[in-house]
Write a protein that holds these residues in place. Structure first.
Motif, short mmCIF file in Angstrom:
data_model
loop_
_atom_site.label_atom_id
_atom_site.label_comp_id
_atom_site.label_asym_id
_atom_site.label_seq_id
_atom_site.Cartn_x
_atom_site.Cartn_y
_atom_site.Cartn_z
N GLY A 149 0.84 -1.20 0.00
CA GLY A 149 0.00 0.00 0.00
C GLY A 149 0.87 1.25 0.00
N PRO A 180 1.64 5.60 -0.57
CA PRO A 180 1.43 6.63 -1.59
C PRO A 180 1.82 6.19 -3.00
N LYS A 218 -1.00 4.15 -4.52
CA LYS A 218 -2.10 5.07 -4.87
C LYS A 218 -1.75 5.87 -6.12
N ALA A 219 -0.51 6.34 -6.19
CA ALA A 219 -0.09 7.16 -7.33
C ALA A 219 -0.16 6.36 -8.62
N GLU A 222 -2.00 3.66 -9.19
CA GLU A 222 -3.42 3.38 -9.50
C GLU A 222 -4.05 4.59 -10.18
N ALA A 223 -3.73 5.79 -9.68
CA ALA A 223 -4.29 7.00 -10.29
C ALA A 223 -3.74 7.20 -11.70
N HIS A 239 -11.68 4.24 -11.89
CA HIS A 239 -11.07 3.51 -10.79
C HIS A 239 -10.07 2.48 -11.27
N ILE A 284 -7.69 -0.62 -9.29
CA ILE A 284 -7.34 -1.30 -8.04
C ILE A 284 -6.17 -2.22 -8.33
N ARG A 342 -11.95 -3.71 -4.19
CA ARG A 342 -10.93 -3.29 -3.23
C ARG A 342 -11.09 -4.03 -1.89
N ARG A 361 -2.63 -8.05 -3.24
CA ARG A 361 -2.33 -6.62 -3.29
C ARG A 361 -1.16 -6.34 -4.22
N ASP A 400 5.00 2.61 -12.39
CA ASP A 400 4.73 4.03 -12.59
C ASP A 400 5.79 4.65 -13.52
#
Ligand SMILES: *Cc1c(COP(=O)(O)O)cnc(C)c1O
Length: 366
Positions: free
Chosen positions: A34, A36, A39-40, A42-43, A53, A55, A209, A230, A240
């Motif tokens: 998990g 940042p 999250k970055a 995934e975005a 979305h 995940i 999720r 995960r 990324d």
């Protein structure tokens, strides 16, 4: 001259100055699960696919399973799966308590369409897995129409098609939910197992999720029984970085495919899968169809060119599916699988390499 099928060490050498620092920073921050960077990524991937979305999950097979589970289909219902795919497309159906029903694409198409769905749908069918095989998007409008007519959900298996477009929209945004794999050899590959689910439906995204992370919304607040699948911090950081290069790499794949298509269409002994003008393939693989596949493969091998077969046995003919009846309905897929040969394609290659492959193919046919 040598043309490899895949050259991940070469890709790492080109990216090393970008990759090494992000790996270092995930380790220094101990941001392993998990955090940042997940999250970055995934975005960024949601934005790239043009969906609401994304995940991150453990791998592409889990992505398919969790996508299916999050649709809440009736237990034991049938899900349509193309006869030629990687086995995961079918495994995910059985593993989530549903019944695999194979569907054969018609003609020289690598992918199924709405007519194929209509032929196979019954009162017990709940969903269809549209596999964008080899990177070629399925004809989604006709699949959606058939799905609407029969009340089916549509799941994209986009494991081979990151960045491919259909009617100018990216795969991953074309159905109820989509599953991606970031297996190292895929067009966007991690440095280990990784996968993702994309969807425009927020309730579905929320369920996916929950399922992927022990059903929890808070540390010890488990709403449902889920599982552990995960995307980890290291893989997210690597992905990324690599996502920023994906369009350039797709450009290289498309250039190579263009050389292959225009030159191979001049060779009478080889057929190519049909492509439609409504879509732009991600060219994960470049299969040719030829009865003399083994002879051509060893000829190319002698000239330093690596090839592959995707896939040597169509899914209904695998031992794993001995339990299903009706193999006779899939003879066209099975016969074709004996004529498939994948030529090398990827960001490790140049246009020159593609021309060399074509020279060697043309020489084989004299
Ligand atoms: C690779 C692949 C998968 C499975 O992905 P993994 O990350 O290896 O679990 C599913 N479907 C297709 C079509 C694939 O090519």
């Amino acid at each position: 001259m040598r043309v490899k099928f895949l050259d991940l060490p070469d890709q790492y050498r080109r990216l090393q100055s970008e990759i090494d620092p992000v790996i270092q920073s995930v380790i220094s921050e101990a941001s392993f699960i998990g955090g940042p960077i997940v999250k970055a990524f995934e975005a960024s991937f949601a934005k790239y696919c043009g969906v609401g979305h994304c995940i991150g999950v453990g791998n592409g097979t889990d992505a398919l399973e969790i996508a299916i589970e999050s649709l809440n289909l009736p237990a034991g219902s049938e899900i349509l799966v193309p006869a030629n795919s990687f086995v995961a497309s079918a495994e995910a159906v059985t593993r989530t308590g549903h019944q695999v029903v194979f569907v054969e694409p018609s003609g020289l198409s690598a992918t199924i369409d709405g007519n194929d769905v209509e032929r196979a749908a019954t009162a017990n069918t709940a969903a269809v897995i549209a596999v964008h095989l080899y990177g070629q998007p399925c004809e989604m409008s006709s699949i959606s129409e058939a799905a609407d007519a029969y009340g089916l959900k549509v799941i994209e298996d986009a494991a081979q098609a990151h960045g491919a477009t259909y009617l100018d929209r990216r795969v991953g945004s074309l159905a109820d939910v989509a599953a991606f794999s970031f297996y190292p050899g895929k067009n966007l590959g991690a440095y280990g197992d990784a996968g993702a689910i994309t969807t425009n439906f927020s309730d579905l995204a929320m369920r996916a999720r929950l399922i992927a992370n022990h059903g929890r919304i808070d540390k010890y607040d488990h709403k449902i029984e889920g599982r552990n699948s995960r995307l980890d911090g290291l893989q997210a950081a690597i992905l990324d970085v690599k996502l920023r290069h994906l369009d350039d790499w797709l450009g290289i794949r498309r250039t190579i495919a263009q050389v292959y298509r225009s030159r191979i269409s001049q060779i009478p002994g080889i057929q190519l899968f049909a492509e439609r003008a409504d879509s732009l393939s991600a060219y994960h693989l470049f299969p040719i169809i030829t009865p003399d596949r083994d002879g051509i493969a060893s000829h190319l091998f002698n000239y330093g060119i690596a090839t592959g077969i995707h896939y040597p046995t169509s899914l209904p003919f695998l031992s794993a599916y001995d339990y299903l009846e009706g193999r006779g309905g899939f003879l066209a897929s099975e016969n074709r699988s004996k004529c498939l040969l994948s030529l090398p394609i990827g960001d490790h290659m140049t246009e020159n390499d593609a021309n060399y492959v074509c020279d060697c193919l043309a020489a084989y046919f004299g």
